[in-house]
Design a protein around this motif. Structure first.
Motif, PDB file in Angstrom:
ATOM      1  N   HIS A 102     -32.973  37.394 -37.248  1.00 55.49           N
ATOM      2  CA  HIS A 102     -33.199  38.593 -36.419  1.00 55.49           C
ATOM      3  C   HIS A 102     -32.749  38.323 -34.968  1.00 55.49           C
ATOM      4  O   HIS A 102     -31.599  38.543 -34.652  1.00 55.49           O
ATOM      5  N   HIS A 162     -28.908  35.855 -44.447  1.00 56.34           N
ATOM      6  CA  HIS A 162     -30.370  35.985 -44.298  1.00 56.34           C
ATOM      7  C   HIS A 162     -30.941  36.772 -45.477  1.00 56.34           C
ATOM      8  O   HIS A 162     -30.895  38.007 -45.517  1.00 56.34           O
ATOM      9  N   ASP A 208     -32.071  40.850 -45.476  1.00 52.48           N
ATOM     10  CA  ASP A 208     -33.372  40.207 -45.302  1.00 52.48           C
ATOM     11  C   ASP A 208     -34.068  40.104 -46.648  1.00 52.48           C
ATOM     12  O   ASP A 208     -34.313  39.005 -47.156  1.00 52.48           O
ATOM     13  N   HIS A 225     -36.622  32.288 -37.629  1.00 55.73           N
ATOM     14  CA  HIS A 225     -37.016  33.675 -37.391  1.00 55.73           C
ATOM     15  C   HIS A 225     -37.627  33.761 -35.984  1.00 55.73           C
ATOM     16  O   HIS A 225     -38.618  33.072 -35.708  1.00 55.73           O
ATOM     17  N   HIS A 256     -34.182  36.448 -48.513  1.00 51.93           N
ATOM     18  CA  HIS A 256     -35.348  35.725 -49.053  1.00 51.93           C
ATOM     19  C   HIS A 256     -35.416  35.873 -50.572  1.00 51.93           C
ATOM     20  O   HIS A 256     -35.458  36.991 -51.085  1.00 51.93           O
TER      21      HIS A 256
HETATM   22 ZN   LIG Z   1     -36.377  37.068 -42.936  1.00 50.68          ZN
END
Ligand SMILES: [Zn+2]
Length: 334
Positions: A216, A12, A273, A192, A14
């Motif tokens: 998450h 995970h 994240d 998500h 970005h």
């Molecule tokens: Zn995320």
């Protein structure tokens, strides 16, 4: 425990939220360290997810040409190498990068090619996940999943489909068709959920999107029945501890549900994240789990093995990556 040299898996992550100061100034030399800290990194505590996400707007503005996308992708590989990540799935919303005339296809092709270069340069194995966004119309969401269908397959790095952005402010309705389309075309899915909203949001995501993983999903801890369901159905949670405290999902890291989820027998991994907005590495996150919850190599190893088991890469990669991780942990013990 020294986790720095141990091989890591990150599911995970970005792209647009993980730009180093070096790459930001390569694109825009006028950005000072102070401005970078203020605009690109979130404080330890934001009001909520929407507040946290405002940092991504500054980053996305610098990701509007092929060259910028290439630079940022290769910069991320450098960061992953320094953190000893051996397998990563990098996600982004292709349509965020069309403000200066790139087509969504050009965006995906550019990141796909840069990922190929990053893999060759670093030896890190990697895949891409295309994210639709909560505030998109049904047509935009369909356009995003159509890109995933177009680029998913042998010879491409596009491995999956996701939905990101503000879970609390926008319902799932516009995206149900896109997820059904992904399922019909055998495109692996994550979503998500259970971040800015609670267990109800996780249930509706599971029912309507049928993902094998959740981004998450930590607020599933509010519903014991859901925990049993997640475990029995082998749904993997991509847990990002620091990010969840910043977005106020949990008040303090001590209140985070990660340890409870782990002890419930749910498949989960630890992730950053966003390496810039949250200003963390995986090594940092492992240390947090160690100092706050008393985790050690046993738990971290399990999370890495669960991550690769639930990765969207071709199945034949998995045993090789698994072996590398297990061998490294055994050697470290010995
Ligand atoms: Zn995320």
């Amino acid at each position: 425990m020294d986790y720095s040299s141990l091989p890591k898996v990150e599911l995970h992550l970005h792209l647009d939220c993980s730009m180093s100061y070096d790459v930001v100034t390569a694109i825009k030399p006028s950005v000072t360290p102070e401005e970078y800290r203020k605009k690109f990194i979130a404080p330890p505590k934001c009001a909520d997810l929407a507040d946290y996400l405002t940092r991504a707007f500054h980053a996305v503005a610098l990701l509007q040409t092929e060259e910028q996308l290439r630079l940022v992708t290769l910069d991320l590989f450098k960061q992953l190498k320094a953190d000893n990540v051996i397998y990563a799935e990098i996600r982004f919303g292709p349509m965020l990068h069309t403000a200066k005339g790139l087509t969504p296809e050009q965006v995906v092709r550019t990141v796909n090619e840069a990922t190929e270069v990053g893999v060759r340069q670093t030896g890190i194995q990697a895949g891409l996940i295309l994210s639709t966004l909560r505030h998109y119309t049904e047509a935009q969401s369909m356009q995003t999943v159509e890109l995933a269908r177009q680029f998913h397959g042998p010879g491409s790095r596009v491995f999956g489909f996701d939905i990101a952005a503000d879970e609390a402010a926008y319902p799932i309705d516009n995206h149900i068709r896109a997820f059904q389309y992904a399922k019909a075309h055998d495109i692996p899915r994550t979503a998500h959920a259970g971040e800015a909203r609670g267990a109800g949001s996780v249930w509706e995501t599971l029912r309507n999107f049928e993902p094998s993983r959740l981004g998450h999903g930590v607020r599933s801890a509010e519903d014991p029945e859901l925990l049993v369901w997640l475990r029995d159905n082998n749904i993997h949670l991509e847990v990002c501890p620091t990010s969840n405290v910043q977005t106020n999902v949990f008040n303090r890291i001590e209140d985070h549900a990660a340890d409870l989820l782990f002890r419930s027998g749910i498949s989960m991994s630890i992730n950053t994240d966003t390496r810039t907005i949250s200003n963390v590495t995986l090594e940092d996150e492992y240390r947090v789990m160690e100092s706050v919850f008393g985790w050690g190599p046993e738990q971290i190893l399990k999370c890495n093995l669960e991550a690769i088991d639930h990765a969207f890469c071709p199945p034949e990669w998995k045993s090789r990556i698994r072996d590398r991780i297990e061998r490294a942990y055994t050697a470290q013990e010995g």
